[in-house]
Design a protein around this motif. Structure first.
Motif, PDB file in Angstrom:
ATOM      1  N   GLU A 162      31.261 -14.685  -6.535  1.00 12.52           N
ATOM      2  CA  GLU A 162      32.061 -14.425  -5.561  1.00 12.52           C
ATOM      3  C   GLU A 162      32.687 -13.075  -5.178  1.00 12.52           C
ATOM      4  O   GLU A 162      32.988 -12.391  -6.206  1.00 12.52           O
ATOM      5  CB  GLU A 162      33.000 -15.411  -5.358  1.00 12.52           C
ATOM      6  CG  GLU A 162      32.487 -16.822  -5.382  1.00 12.52           C
ATOM      7  CD  GLU A 162      33.788 -17.974  -5.080  1.00 12.52           C
ATOM      8  OE1 GLU A 162      34.888 -17.462  -5.297  1.00 12.52           O
ATOM      9  OE2 GLU A 162      33.633 -19.229  -5.337  1.00 12.52           O
ATOM     10  N   LEU A 163      32.567 -12.697  -4.134  1.00 10.29           N
ATOM     11  CA  LEU A 163      33.300 -11.295  -3.819  1.00 10.29           C
ATOM     12  C   LEU A 163      34.793 -11.449  -4.061  1.00 10.29           C
ATOM     13  O   LEU A 163      35.120 -10.168  -4.675  1.00 10.29           O
ATOM     14  CB  LEU A 163      33.113 -10.968  -2.278  1.00 10.29           C
ATOM     15  CG  LEU A 163      33.609  -9.442  -1.906  1.00 10.29           C
ATOM     16  CD1 LEU A 163      33.007  -8.500  -2.478  1.00 10.29           C
ATOM     17  CD2 LEU A 163      33.330  -9.278  -0.258  1.00 10.29           C
ATOM     18  N   LEU A 164      35.484 -12.217  -3.754  1.00  8.24           N
ATOM     19  CA  LEU A 164      37.057 -12.154  -3.967  1.00  8.24           C
ATOM     20  C   LEU A 164      37.463 -13.425  -4.914  1.00  8.24           C
ATOM     21  O   LEU A 164      36.815 -14.317  -4.593  1.00  8.24           O
ATOM     22  CB  LEU A 164      37.835 -12.439  -2.612  1.00  8.24           C
ATOM     23  CG  LEU A 164      37.684 -11.341  -1.612  1.00  8.24           C
ATOM     24  CD1 LEU A 164      38.407 -11.633  -0.214  1.00  8.24           C
ATOM     25  CD2 LEU A 164      38.306  -9.913  -2.359  1.00  8.24           C
ATOM     26  N   LEU A 165      38.020 -13.141  -6.120  1.00  4.90           N
ATOM     27  CA  LEU A 165      38.647 -14.193  -6.860  1.00  4.90           C
ATOM     28  C   LEU A 165      39.987 -14.240  -6.669  1.00  4.90           C
ATOM     29  O   LEU A 165      40.652 -13.458  -6.234  1.00  4.90           O
ATOM     30  CB  LEU A 165      38.267 -13.533  -8.487  1.00  4.90           C
ATOM     31  CG  LEU A 165      36.745 -13.235  -8.465  1.00  4.90           C
ATOM     32  CD1 LEU A 165      36.782 -12.782  -9.992  1.00  4.90           C
ATOM     33  CD2 LEU A 165      35.770 -14.613  -8.431  1.00  4.90           C
ATOM     34  N   GLN A 166      40.672 -15.598  -7.019  1.00  6.13           N
ATOM     35  CA  GLN A 166      41.785 -15.971  -6.660  1.00  6.13           C
ATOM     36  C   GLN A 166      42.729 -15.780  -7.999  1.00  6.13           C
ATOM     37  O   GLN A 166      42.251 -16.026  -9.099  1.00  6.13           O
ATOM     38  CB  GLN A 166      41.861 -17.379  -6.448  1.00  6.13           C
ATOM     39  CG  GLN A 166      41.144 -17.861  -5.060  1.00  6.13           C
ATOM     40  CD  GLN A 166      41.015 -19.223  -4.683  1.00  6.13           C
ATOM     41  OE1 GLN A 166      42.058 -19.571  -4.137  1.00  6.13           O
ATOM     42  NE2 GLN A 166      40.043 -19.976  -4.969  1.00  6.13           N
ATOM     43  N   PHE A 167      43.803 -15.237  -7.619  1.00  7.05           N
ATOM     44  CA  PHE A 167      44.799 -15.183  -8.732  1.00  7.05           C
ATOM     45  C   PHE A 167      45.845 -16.021  -8.433  1.00  7.05           C
ATOM     46  O   PHE A 167      46.742 -15.924  -7.653  1.00  7.05           O
ATOM     47  CB  PHE A 167      45.382 -13.689  -8.666  1.00  7.05           C
ATOM     48  CG  PHE A 167      46.279 -13.492  -9.876  1.00  7.05           C
ATOM     49  CD1 PHE A 167      46.135 -13.067 -11.170  1.00  7.05           C
ATOM     50  CD2 PHE A 167      47.802 -13.600  -9.335  1.00  7.05           C
ATOM     51  CE1 PHE A 167      47.191 -12.739 -12.165  1.00  7.05           C
ATOM     52  CE2 PHE A 167      48.925 -13.512 -10.598  1.00  7.05           C
ATOM     53  CZ  PHE A 167      48.400 -13.006 -11.740  1.00  7.05           C
ATOM     54  N   LYS A 168      45.823 -17.289  -9.223  1.00  8.36           N
ATOM     55  CA  LYS A 168      46.831 -18.192  -9.113  1.00  8.36           C
ATOM     56  C   LYS A 168      47.551 -18.393 -10.209  1.00  8.36           C
ATOM     57  O   LYS A 168      47.465 -18.041 -11.448  1.00  8.36           O
ATOM     58  CB  LYS A 168      45.972 -19.679  -8.717  1.00  8.36           C
ATOM     59  CG  LYS A 168      45.229 -19.734  -7.377  1.00  8.36           C
ATOM     60  CD  LYS A 168      44.753 -21.141  -7.329  1.00  8.36           C
ATOM     61  CE  LYS A 168      43.821 -21.369  -6.029  1.00  8.36           C
ATOM     62  NZ  LYS A 168      43.287 -22.705  -5.941  1.00  8.36           N
ATOM     63  N   ARG A 169      49.018 -19.094 -10.010  1.00 11.47           N
ATOM     64  CA  ARG A 169      49.891 -19.588 -10.873  1.00 11.47           C
ATOM     65  C   ARG A 169      50.422 -20.859 -10.990  1.00 11.47           C
ATOM     66  O   ARG A 169      50.244 -21.313  -9.694  1.00 11.47           O
ATOM     67  CB  ARG A 169      51.149 -18.392 -10.799  1.00 11.47           C
ATOM     68  CG  ARG A 169      50.806 -17.005 -11.243  1.00 11.47           C
ATOM     69  CD  ARG A 169      52.069 -16.215 -10.761  1.00 11.47           C
ATOM     70  NE  ARG A 169      52.073 -15.960  -9.172  1.00 11.47           N
ATOM     71  CZ  ARG A 169      52.993 -15.339  -8.581  1.00 11.47           C
ATOM     72  NH1 ARG A 169      54.016 -14.891  -9.239  1.00 11.47           N
ATOM     73  NH2 ARG A 169      52.704 -15.327  -7.347  1.00 11.47           N
ATOM     74  N   TYR A 170      50.649 -21.226 -12.009  1.00 10.49           N
ATOM     75  CA  TYR A 170      50.982 -22.697 -12.131  1.00 10.49           C
ATOM     76  C   TYR A 170      52.576 -23.003 -11.450  1.00 10.49           C
ATOM     77  O   TYR A 170      52.780 -23.996 -11.087  1.00 10.49           O
ATOM     78  CB  TYR A 170      51.136 -23.328 -13.378  1.00 10.49           C
ATOM     79  CG  TYR A 170      49.705 -23.355 -14.170  1.00 10.49           C
ATOM     80  CD1 TYR A 170      48.742 -24.430 -13.981  1.00 10.49           C
ATOM     81  CD2 TYR A 170      49.288 -22.254 -15.068  1.00 10.49           C
ATOM     82  CE1 TYR A 170      47.326 -24.437 -14.456  1.00 10.49           C
ATOM     83  CE2 TYR A 170      47.822 -22.415 -15.919  1.00 10.49           C
ATOM     84  CZ  TYR A 170      47.272 -23.588 -15.396  1.00 10.49           C
ATOM     85  OH  TYR A 170      45.847 -23.477 -15.839  1.00 10.49           O
TER      86      TYR A 170
END
Length: 248
Positions: free
Chosen positions: A211-219
């Motif tokens: 994927e071109l954009l990856l997600q930066f997620k937090r709990y």
């Protein structure tokens, strides 16, 4: 007969001063008795009570002034701890893990979009005034209004996307805190600090390697940021794996 009248006049003349003296003495005696009717001890007690009240008020004011700093210190203690913690986080040394070179172009684009929108909005009131004065046509008014609204919509859409692009990712020396740098609405840098335990691995985020954009997620947060591996650079792959886990 004359002698008798003379004696009577002398007697009246002699008794007149004594009558005046008696009258003054009687008035003085009455005034003195009225003053004596007030108990002298009442004034003494009143003065003592006033002096005691003044002393009590002075002591309470002094004690109040002594208590005030302690209350202020109690309220200011948590704020001082928070400020000290923020200072420690800022002064702590972080190692660069990820870098996106194109973030500087995103910053320039964000500020240019702000300038364009501001210029378009400033031009709209003069065009409306000239239209009311029959100096410009209706087509020019509609054209300018359309450009202003389109510029505002584009600014909102671009800022919504550019504010979520991550430019830099850091990890401190102990490996417990992650620092993420991204842009604000005004094109300035904003740093976010979060523990490593709160960062969601890329496998759990549902992203694939291509994927071109990856997600930066937090709990502990619903905000989602984005970064790219294709156009970005992983400076320290070991620390990158420590933050996001093994990415397949």
């Amino acid at each position: 007969m004359a002698v008798a009248r003379l004696c009577t006049i002398r007697t009246k003349v002699c008794t007149a001063p004594s009558f005046g003296r008696c009258l003054r003495s009687e008035l003085w005696t009455r005034c003195w008795k009225k003053e004596d009717a007030r108990p002298p001890c009442f004034f003494g007690m009143w003065e003592r009570l006033q002096s005691q009240n003044q002393r009590v008020n002075g002591v309470s004011n002094y004690l109040g002034r002594q208590r005030e700093p302690s209350v202020c210190l109690c309220h200011s203690a948590p704020a001082a701890v928070v400020r000290q913690k923020a200072v420690d986080e800022k002064t702590e040394e972080f190692k660069l893990v990820y870098r996106f070179p194109g973030i500087k172009y995103c910053r320039v684009l964000s500020r240019l979009k702000l300038l364009q929108t501001a210029t378009t909005v400033v031009m709209l009131p003069p065009i409306c005034y000239l239209y009311l004065q029959d100096q410009v046509s209706q087509n020019i008014l509609l054209y300018t209004t359309g450009i202003a609204f389109f510029a505002g919509a584009m600014l909102y859409g671009m800022s919504y996307f550019l504010r979520r692009i991550i430019g830099l990712i850091y990890l401190n020396e102990t490996g417990h805190t992650v620092k993420v740098a991204h842009l604000t609405f005004w094109g300035r840098r904003n740093d976010i600090y979060c523990p490593v335990e709160t960062v969601m691995p890329l496998d759990e985020a549902g992203d694939s390697k291509g994927e071109l954009l990856l997600q930066f997620k937090r709990y502990n947060s619903t905000d989602i940021l984005y970064f790219t591996i294709k156009f970005g650079q992983i400076v320290d792959r070991q620390k990158f794996t420590q933050i996001f886990g093994k990415f397949e």
